[in-house]
Motif scaffolding. Sequence first.
Motif, PDB file in Angstrom:
ATOM      1  N   LYS A  58       0.851  -1.185   0.000  1.00  0.00           N
ATOM      2  CA  LYS A  58       0.000   0.000   0.000  1.00  0.00           C
ATOM      3  C   LYS A  58       0.885   1.231   0.000  1.00  0.00           C
ATOM      4  O   LYS A  58       1.751   1.380   0.861  1.00  0.00           O
ATOM      5  CB  LYS A  58      -0.917   0.017   1.228  1.00  0.00           C
ATOM      6  N   ASP A  59       0.670   2.089  -0.988  1.00  0.00           N
ATOM      7  CA  ASP A  59       1.449   3.333  -1.108  1.00  0.00           C
ATOM      8  C   ASP A  59       2.947   3.048  -1.128  1.00  0.00           C
ATOM      9  O   ASP A  59       3.744   3.731  -0.469  1.00  0.00           O
ATOM     10  CB  ASP A  59       1.107   4.292   0.037  1.00  0.00           C
ATOM     11  N   ASN A  60       3.328   1.986  -1.873  1.00  0.00           N
ATOM     12  CA  ASN A  60       4.736   1.591  -2.020  1.00  0.00           C
ATOM     13  C   ASN A  60       5.387   1.179  -0.701  1.00  0.00           C
ATOM     14  O   ASN A  60       6.613   1.208  -0.564  1.00  0.00           O
ATOM     15  CB  ASN A  60       5.553   2.726  -2.660  1.00  0.00           C
ATOM     16  N   LYS A  61       4.566   0.796   0.256  1.00  0.00           N
ATOM     17  CA  LYS A  61       5.059   0.240   1.511  1.00  0.00           C
ATOM     18  C   LYS A  61       4.605  -1.215   1.591  1.00  0.00           C
ATOM     19  O   LYS A  61       3.478  -1.536   1.226  1.00  0.00           O
ATOM     20  CB  LYS A  61       4.536   1.037   2.706  1.00  0.00           C
ATOM     21  N   PHE A  62       5.496  -2.071   2.095  1.00  0.00           N
ATOM     22  CA  PHE A  62       5.242  -3.504   2.064  1.00  0.00           C
ATOM     23  C   PHE A  62       5.244  -4.084   3.474  1.00  0.00           C
ATOM     24  O   PHE A  62       6.097  -3.749   4.295  1.00  0.00           O
ATOM     25  CB  PHE A  62       6.305  -4.212   1.219  1.00  0.00           C
ATOM     26  N   MET A  63       4.271  -4.954   3.717  1.00  0.00           N
ATOM     27  CA  MET A  63       4.168  -5.674   4.986  1.00  0.00           C
ATOM     28  C   MET A  63       4.164  -7.167   4.683  1.00  0.00           C
ATOM     29  O   MET A  63       3.379  -7.635   3.851  1.00  0.00           O
ATOM     30  CB  MET A  63       2.874  -5.275   5.716  1.00  0.00           C
ATOM     31  N   GLU A  64       5.058  -7.915   5.332  1.00  0.00           N
ATOM     32  CA  GLU A  64       5.147  -9.358   5.097  1.00  0.00           C
ATOM     33  C   GLU A  64       4.661 -10.128   6.318  1.00  0.00           C
ATOM     34  O   GLU A  64       4.937  -9.757   7.460  1.00  0.00           O
ATOM     35  CB  GLU A  64       6.591  -9.768   4.796  1.00  0.00           C
ATOM     36  N   GLN A  76       7.831  -4.982   8.357  1.00  0.00           N
ATOM     37  CA  GLN A  76       7.905  -4.097   7.202  1.00  0.00           C
ATOM     38  C   GLN A  76       8.997  -4.572   6.246  1.00  0.00           C
ATOM     39  O   GLN A  76      10.046  -5.059   6.666  1.00  0.00           O
ATOM     40  CB  GLN A  76       8.204  -2.664   7.648  1.00  0.00           C
ATOM     41  N   LYS A  77       8.741  -4.418   4.950  1.00  0.00           N
ATOM     42  CA  LYS A  77       9.705  -4.776   3.924  1.00  0.00           C
ATOM     43  C   LYS A  77       9.850  -3.617   2.945  1.00  0.00           C
ATOM     44  O   LYS A  77       8.966  -2.768   2.828  1.00  0.00           O
ATOM     45  CB  LYS A  77       9.260  -6.034   3.169  1.00  0.00           C
ATOM     46  N   GLU A  86       7.992 -12.261  -6.989  1.00  0.00           N
ATOM     47  CA  GLU A  86       7.060 -11.297  -6.396  1.00  0.00           C
ATOM     48  C   GLU A  86       7.045  -9.990  -7.182  1.00  0.00           C
ATOM     49  O   GLU A  86       5.975  -9.420  -7.432  1.00  0.00           O
ATOM     50  CB  GLU A  86       7.443 -11.056  -4.934  1.00  0.00           C
ATOM     51  N   LEU A  87       8.220  -9.537  -7.597  1.00  0.00           N
ATOM     52  CA  LEU A  87       8.288  -8.316  -8.405  1.00  0.00           C
ATOM     53  C   LEU A  87       7.548  -8.500  -9.723  1.00  0.00           C
ATOM     54  O   LEU A  87       6.803  -7.610 -10.167  1.00  0.00           O
ATOM     55  CB  LEU A  87       9.753  -7.947  -8.662  1.00  0.00           C
ATOM     56  N   ASN A  88       7.748  -9.652 -10.349  1.00  0.00           N
ATOM     57  CA  ASN A  88       7.089  -9.925 -11.629  1.00  0.00           C
ATOM     58  C   ASN A  88       5.575 -10.039 -11.455  1.00  0.00           C
ATOM     59  O   ASN A  88       4.800  -9.574 -12.301  1.00  0.00           O
ATOM     60  CB  ASN A  88       7.650 -11.218 -12.225  1.00  0.00           C
ATOM     61  N   ILE A 133      -0.102 -10.173  -2.279  1.00  0.00           N
ATOM     62  CA  ILE A 133       0.434 -11.392  -2.882  1.00  0.00           C
ATOM     63  C   ILE A 133       0.357 -12.511  -1.850  1.00  0.00           C
ATOM     64  O   ILE A 133       0.750 -12.326  -0.693  1.00  0.00           O
ATOM     65  CB  ILE A 133       1.896 -11.201  -3.336  1.00  0.00           C
ATOM     66  N   VAL A 134      -0.171 -13.650  -2.272  1.00  0.00           N
ATOM     67  CA  VAL A 134      -0.193 -14.846  -1.429  1.00  0.00           C
ATOM     68  C   VAL A 134       0.656 -15.904  -2.128  1.00  0.00           C
ATOM     69  O   VAL A 134       0.395 -16.258  -3.279  1.00  0.00           O
ATOM     70  CB  VAL A 134      -1.624 -15.370  -1.207  1.00  0.00           C
ATOM     71  N   SER A 135       1.670 -16.382  -1.424  1.00  0.00           N
ATOM     72  CA  SER A 135       2.553 -17.409  -1.979  1.00  0.00           C
ATOM     73  C   SER A 135       2.617 -18.582  -1.012  1.00  0.00           C
ATOM     74  O   SER A 135       2.554 -18.391   0.208  1.00  0.00           O
ATOM     75  CB  SER A 135       3.967 -16.858  -2.196  1.00  0.00           C
TER      76      SER A 135
END
Length: 296
Positions: A58-64, A76-77, A86-88, A133-135
Motif C-alpha cells: 500500500k502506497d509503495n510500503k510492504f508488509m510481510e 515491514q519490507k 514477487e516483483l514480476n 500477494i499470497v505465496s
Amino acid sequence: MSPIQNNASQLYRITYEAYSKFANGINRCSNFQEIGKVAEKHLKYIFNFHVIKLIIEKDNKFMEYSLCGNNIWFGQKSLADLNNEELNLFKTGIPIRTAHIPENIAQGKLDISKLKNPYLWSWLFNKDDHKMIVSLVADEERVFNSRDIEILKLAADCFDAKFKELNLKREIAKKNRILQGALTTIQNKNEEIYKINRNQKETIKKRTEEIVKKNEKLLKISVLNAHNIKEPLSRIQGIIELFDLMDDESCRQELLPRLKSSVNEMDEIVREVIDMASRELIELKVKIDDPNHFSR
C-alpha cells in the motif's frame, strides 16, 4: 451415496469446520502475534503447505507475514527485499506455479532441498486501496492443487480484513496520540496564558496601588508645605503693607532685611517641596518602567 461422494462430503465438512475455527480465531485476534498462533493452529487443516507468505503493498510500503511450521514472522519490507517472482507478479498480475523456489522464501527455516518435487504457487489479489500477494510452497507430501485455491482466497480475505482492521486501529491510536499531544500542548498554552493574564492583573493592581500611594504622599507634601509657605508669605505681605506707612530710609534699614529673610525662607521651603516631589516622581517612574518590579 457412493464412497467417493461420502469421502468428498466428509472432507468438505472437515475443511469447512477448520475454516470456521480459523476465521473465528482470526476475528478475535487483537495483534499480529495472535494471528500467527491462530494460523499455525488451524491453517494446516484447510490446505497443505510447507510455507505460506503474504505480502501487502500500500502506497509503495510492504508488509510481510509468513508461516512455516511453528515459525511465524512478520514486519515491514522494502521493494529491494522482494524476490523476482514477487516483483514480476506485482508487475503482470499473472499467477505463478513454478519449480523455481527462492532460497530465502522461508528465511532459512525450511530446507527446500529436502522437499519432494516442490512447487511455488503465487497469486496477486487487487483490493480497493492495496494489493496482496499470497505465496505458498507445497510438494508431493503436502499436496496443494487448484481445488484448494478458492479456500485459499477465503483465508487470504480473512487475513486481509484482519490486517486492515489492525492497521486502522494502529493509525487511529497514532492519531489519538498526536491529538492527545496537541491537546496537552493547548492545555499548557492555556495555562501559560492564564498565568500571564493573572500576572498582568496583579501587576496592574500593584501599579495602581503604587500610583495611588504616591499621589497620596504628594498630596500630603503639598498640604504640609502649603502650611509651611503660608508663614513667610504672610510676613512678606505684611512687610509690603508697611512700605506704604514708612519712608524710604526706614524701609531700607528695617523692612528690606526682613523681606529678604522671609523671601529666602520661602525659597528654601519651595526648593524642599520641589526636591521631595521630584524624588517621589522619579522613584515612581523607575518602578513603573521596571517590568520586573511589580512581579517580585
